[in-house]
Design a protein around this motif. Sequence first.
Motif, PDB file in Angstrom:
ATOM      1  N   GLY A  37       0.913  -1.116  -0.155  1.00  0.00           N
ATOM      2  CA  GLY A  37       0.024  -0.257   0.005  1.00  0.00           C
ATOM      3  C   GLY A  37       0.819   1.204  -0.115  1.00  0.00           C
ATOM      4  N   THR A  38       0.650   2.206   0.989  1.00  0.00           N
ATOM      5  CA  THR A  38       1.547   3.505   0.722  1.00  0.00           C
ATOM      6  C   THR A  38       2.543   3.198   2.009  1.00  0.00           C
ATOM      7  OG1 THR A  38      -0.302   4.516   2.380  1.00  0.00           O
ATOM      8  CG2 THR A  38      -0.444   4.786  -0.073  1.00  0.00           C
ATOM      9  N   GLU A  66       5.981   6.717   5.289  1.00  0.00           N
ATOM     10  CA  GLU A  66       4.666   6.729   4.149  1.00  0.00           C
ATOM     11  C   GLU A  66       5.303   7.020   2.587  1.00  0.00           C
ATOM     12  OE1 GLU A  66       0.689   9.046   3.349  1.00  0.00           O
ATOM     13  OE2 GLU A  66       1.771   9.675   4.997  1.00  0.00           O
ATOM     14  N   THR A  70       1.643   2.833  -4.532  1.00  0.00           N
ATOM     15  CA  THR A  70       0.725   1.616  -3.832  1.00  0.00           C
ATOM     16  C   THR A  70       1.271   0.332  -4.370  1.00  0.00           C
ATOM     17  OG1 THR A  70      -1.178   1.767  -5.427  1.00  0.00           O
ATOM     18  CG2 THR A  70      -1.228   3.233  -3.283  1.00  0.00           C
ATOM     19  N   THR A  72       3.720  -3.090  -5.127  1.00  0.00           N
ATOM     20  CA  THR A  72       4.499  -4.033  -4.094  1.00  0.00           C
ATOM     21  C   THR A  72       5.979  -3.777  -4.459  1.00  0.00           C
ATOM     22  OG1 THR A  72       2.742  -5.903  -4.359  1.00  0.00           O
ATOM     23  CG2 THR A  72       5.064  -6.291  -3.643  1.00  0.00           C
TER      24      THR A  72
END
Length: 210
Positions: A37-38, A66, A70, A72
């Motif tokens: 994700g982020t 962060e 998004t 992998t």
Amino acid sequence: MTNTVTLASEHDSADLQTYLERAERLGAEHVWLVGVGTALAAYVAVLTPQGLLDIAPTVLGLRVFERVETGTLDMVVQVRAMLDRLAHDKITIPLPVGQAGIAWTGVAPPRTDWVPAGTLLEIELQLAAKAGIEEVAKANGLGTNIVTAVREEVWRRPLNVQNTEIPRTVPAGVAFAGFGLGFFVTGIAQVTTSGAWTRIATERGHILTK
């Protein structure tokens, strides 16, 4: 697989740079970058067994940053190469060439199913780290084998976990890792377990050991 990672802010960039600089001073040569994700998880190895007969604990540092992407991401790169890129590109960072065959990355710590297992006072972890560092420093100059043996003995020593239903300890190496990576202030570290792994979590980061 992407060849860059874009951090969400300059704050994340500065934190990542500081984290990797501290890891390098502790002797960490590689950082394992895992993006889901982020979130960008950055693992570094502070202590690892150096052979089949070495009974030193595995102690990893973990901080989560962060990112914008998004997709992998799962690769191991050199800490120094990552720092060189951060010095020139603060937000969108070209990733260094991936490194294969790094033993400590063979088994990833679990992401879920962590069970509360007690607490540790961060100030006590700081004191344990400082005492251990002084003891290891006294062995310097006595020969490589002696220094290695002292380091192994010091960082394997058990520290008692508090507020736990059953007696539980963690190796003193977690204190060394957390102190060196700047994870301790004066709070309470939460201890959780999942399988063979134990995690010590503070507001500034995580230490994982097995």
